[in-house]
Scaffold this motif. Sequence first.
Motif, short mmCIF file in Angstrom:
data_model
loop_
_atom_site.label_atom_id
_atom_site.label_comp_id
_atom_site.label_asym_id
_atom_site.label_seq_id
_atom_site.Cartn_x
_atom_site.Cartn_y
_atom_site.Cartn_z
N SER A 19 0.82 -1.22 0.00
CA SER A 19 0.00 0.00 0.00
C SER A 19 0.85 1.26 0.00
N ARG A 20 1.88 1.24 0.84
CA ARG A 20 2.69 2.45 1.04
C ARG A 20 3.50 2.79 -0.21
N THR A 21 3.95 1.78 -0.95
CA THR A 21 4.87 2.05 -2.05
C THR A 21 4.21 2.03 -3.42
N ARG A 22 3.05 1.41 -3.54
CA ARG A 22 2.49 1.18 -4.88
C ARG A 22 1.70 2.37 -5.43
N TRP A 23 1.04 3.13 -4.54
CA TRP A 23 0.08 4.12 -5.01
C TRP A 23 0.71 5.18 -5.92
N GLU A 24 1.96 5.56 -5.60
CA GLU A 24 2.57 6.65 -6.36
C GLU A 24 2.68 6.27 -7.84
N ASN A 25 3.02 5.01 -8.09
CA ASN A 25 3.17 4.55 -9.48
C ASN A 25 1.83 4.32 -10.17
N THR A 26 0.84 3.85 -9.42
CA THR A 26 -0.46 3.63 -10.07
C THR A 26 -1.15 4.97 -10.35
N PHE A 27 -0.97 5.94 -9.46
CA PHE A 27 -1.51 7.28 -9.74
C PHE A 27 -0.81 7.84 -10.99
N ALA A 28 0.50 7.56 -11.11
CA ALA A 28 1.26 8.09 -12.24
C ALA A 28 0.77 7.49 -13.56
N ILE A 29 0.53 6.18 -13.59
CA ILE A 29 0.09 5.58 -14.87
C ILE A 29 -1.32 6.06 -15.21
N SER A 30 -2.10 6.36 -14.19
CA SER A 30 -3.44 6.91 -14.44
C SER A 30 -3.32 8.26 -15.16
N ASP A 31 -2.41 9.10 -14.67
CA ASP A 31 -2.21 10.42 -15.30
C ASP A 31 -1.62 10.26 -16.71
N LEU A 32 -0.67 9.33 -16.85
CA LEU A 32 -0.06 9.11 -18.17
C LEU A 32 -1.10 8.63 -19.18
N ALA A 33 -2.01 7.77 -18.72
CA ALA A 33 -3.04 7.23 -19.64
C ALA A 33 -3.98 8.34 -20.10
N MET A 34 -4.30 9.25 -19.18
CA MET A 34 -5.15 10.40 -19.56
C MET A 34 -4.42 11.25 -20.61
N TYR A 35 -3.12 11.47 -20.38
CA TYR A 35 -2.34 12.29 -21.32
C TYR A 35 -2.27 11.60 -22.69
N ASN A 36 -2.09 10.28 -22.69
CA ASN A 36 -1.88 9.59 -23.95
C ASN A 36 -3.11 9.63 -24.86
N TYR A 37 -4.28 9.82 -24.27
CA TYR A 37 -5.48 9.94 -25.10
C TYR A 37 -5.37 11.18 -25.98
N VAL A 38 -4.92 12.28 -25.37
CA VAL A 38 -4.78 13.52 -26.14
C VAL A 38 -3.70 13.33 -27.21
N GLU A 39 -2.62 12.62 -26.82
CA GLU A 39 -1.54 12.38 -27.80
C GLU A 39 -2.08 11.57 -28.99
N MET A 40 -2.82 10.49 -28.67
CA MET A 40 -3.25 9.59 -29.75
C MET A 40 -4.29 10.22 -30.67
N ARG A 41 -5.25 10.96 -30.08
CA ARG A 41 -6.34 11.43 -30.93
C ARG A 41 -6.03 12.77 -31.58
N ASP A 42 -5.05 13.52 -31.00
CA ASP A 42 -4.85 14.89 -31.47
C ASP A 42 -3.39 15.21 -31.77
N LEU A 43 -2.51 15.04 -30.74
CA LEU A 43 -1.14 15.54 -30.88
C LEU A 43 -0.39 14.88 -32.04
N VAL A 44 -0.65 13.56 -32.29
CA VAL A 44 0.10 12.88 -33.36
C VAL A 44 -0.07 13.57 -34.71
N ASN A 45 -1.14 14.34 -34.85
CA ASN A 45 -1.38 15.06 -36.11
C ASN A 45 -0.54 16.32 -36.23
N ARG A 46 0.05 16.75 -35.12
CA ARG A 46 0.68 18.09 -35.11
C ARG A 46 2.17 18.01 -35.40
N PRO A 47 2.69 18.97 -36.20
CA PRO A 47 4.12 18.99 -36.49
C PRO A 47 4.95 19.07 -35.21
#
Length: 371
Positions: A276-304
């Motif tokens: 519990s003490r050590t895992r949350w920081e990484n699972t919160f991080a992948i949650s944030d990364l996954a949210m970011y990657n949606y913007v990258e996949m649907r939008d940013l990949v189109n941008r120069p």
Amino acid sequence: MINNHGIPMTGRRIHRLDGSTYVIPYDARTKQCIFSVGRNYLNSLLLQESEKYENVERFFNHKLIEANLKKGKLKFLKTDTGETVEVSTDLVIGADGAFSGVRKAMMKQPLFDYSQKYIEHGYLELCIPADENGEFQMPANFLHIWPRGEFMMIALPNQDCSWTVTLFMPFTNFKKLDTKEMLIEFFEKYFPDSIPLIGKQKLIEDFFATSPSALVAVKCRPYHVDDKALLIGDAAHAVVPFYGQGMNAGFEDCSILDQLFQKHHDNLADILEEFSRTRWENTFAISDLAMYNYVEMRDLVNRPSYRIRKAMDDFIFWLLPDIWVPLYNSVTFMYIPYSQCIKNRQWQNRMLLYTVVAVGFLVFGSLLAVR
Ligand SMILES: Cc1cc2nc3c(=O)[nH]c(=O)nc-3n(C[C@H](O)[C@H](O)[C@H](O)COP(=O)(O)OP(=O)(O)OC[C@H]3O[C@@H](n4cnc5c(N)ncnc54)[C@H](O)[C@@H]3O)c2cc1C
């Protein structure tokens, strides 16, 4: 499993509006790839594996309806007969998914933090069948993406040469597509090359056969109650699916637990507390990364700007592979904790900014000197 079943995908194959495509490799330097693995295949493999252990009993059609986690008491409803069954156990491991019943019971514990976020976008699955010769209709070794800014469609290859196609889009947009004419008009405008691949009739049938599903991200902690109960997998940290890491993060929970059992010589109180003490920081991080990657996949990949940054990352990675690992590579191809991947990226952003500022000063200074 990977060799027998996984289909390697070496990069994103981007579909433009005019139907032409280009490839963004996942790892231009060392040519690593991700694999497409069928969900049913994986489920049956895990079941087969569990059969190798004599001390593992499997019960199907048992729905958890009540849990007293401090006492280790659980009540199940047998969904085929309607009977209820009560069991007592030393340790409850809740691996019951994003809408976990075990987590619901844990929420009654003091100091249990919980938040959930539904994104405004839902998803709906379609299918590109194999061609008349039983072959793939598109180049197989890619994750195909139709990025359209506010929404996107992706396709993943299956073993039978079909494609699982997923349309991610705001629910409000789904709602507007309520007639077959509007659906076809929409696909002709945004995904014209996919219509002959899916088939017009099949597209209409599959699209209206189901409603779009919601996507939820869950953050909570701690993951345990004393030495009695623990959450793992989506029950502990459901994430939106855009980094393809949800299931991997669940498997990583298992390997971390395995290490902790060895470290603490099966002392459950210590194992669960450290998890519990050590895992949350990484699972919160992948949650944030996954949210970011949606913007990258649907939008940013189109941008120069995205492609320039990716080219820079790939070049510096080629030059300094031990120092500069691009974000996607560090998350997907390496055992770097998710939170460390974010810190690396922030450091890289700072380094690039300093470089740009320094080069700017140099150019400006030399221009002044010339005058
Ligand atoms: C559209 C989509 C695409 C995805 N793509 C990827 C991907 O490419 N890569 C990746 O790594 N991850 C992906 N994921 C995430 C991945 O599916 C999950 O992270 C993974 O399935 C979580 O596994 P789990 O065992 O924790 O939970 P689940 O797979 O949800 O399993 C939970 C189990 O618990 C059972 N259960 C639930 N409630 C109860 C109850 N009350 N009583 C008894 N049993 C119960 C369920 O029936 C189920 O069998 C995707 C998810 C979605 C939605």
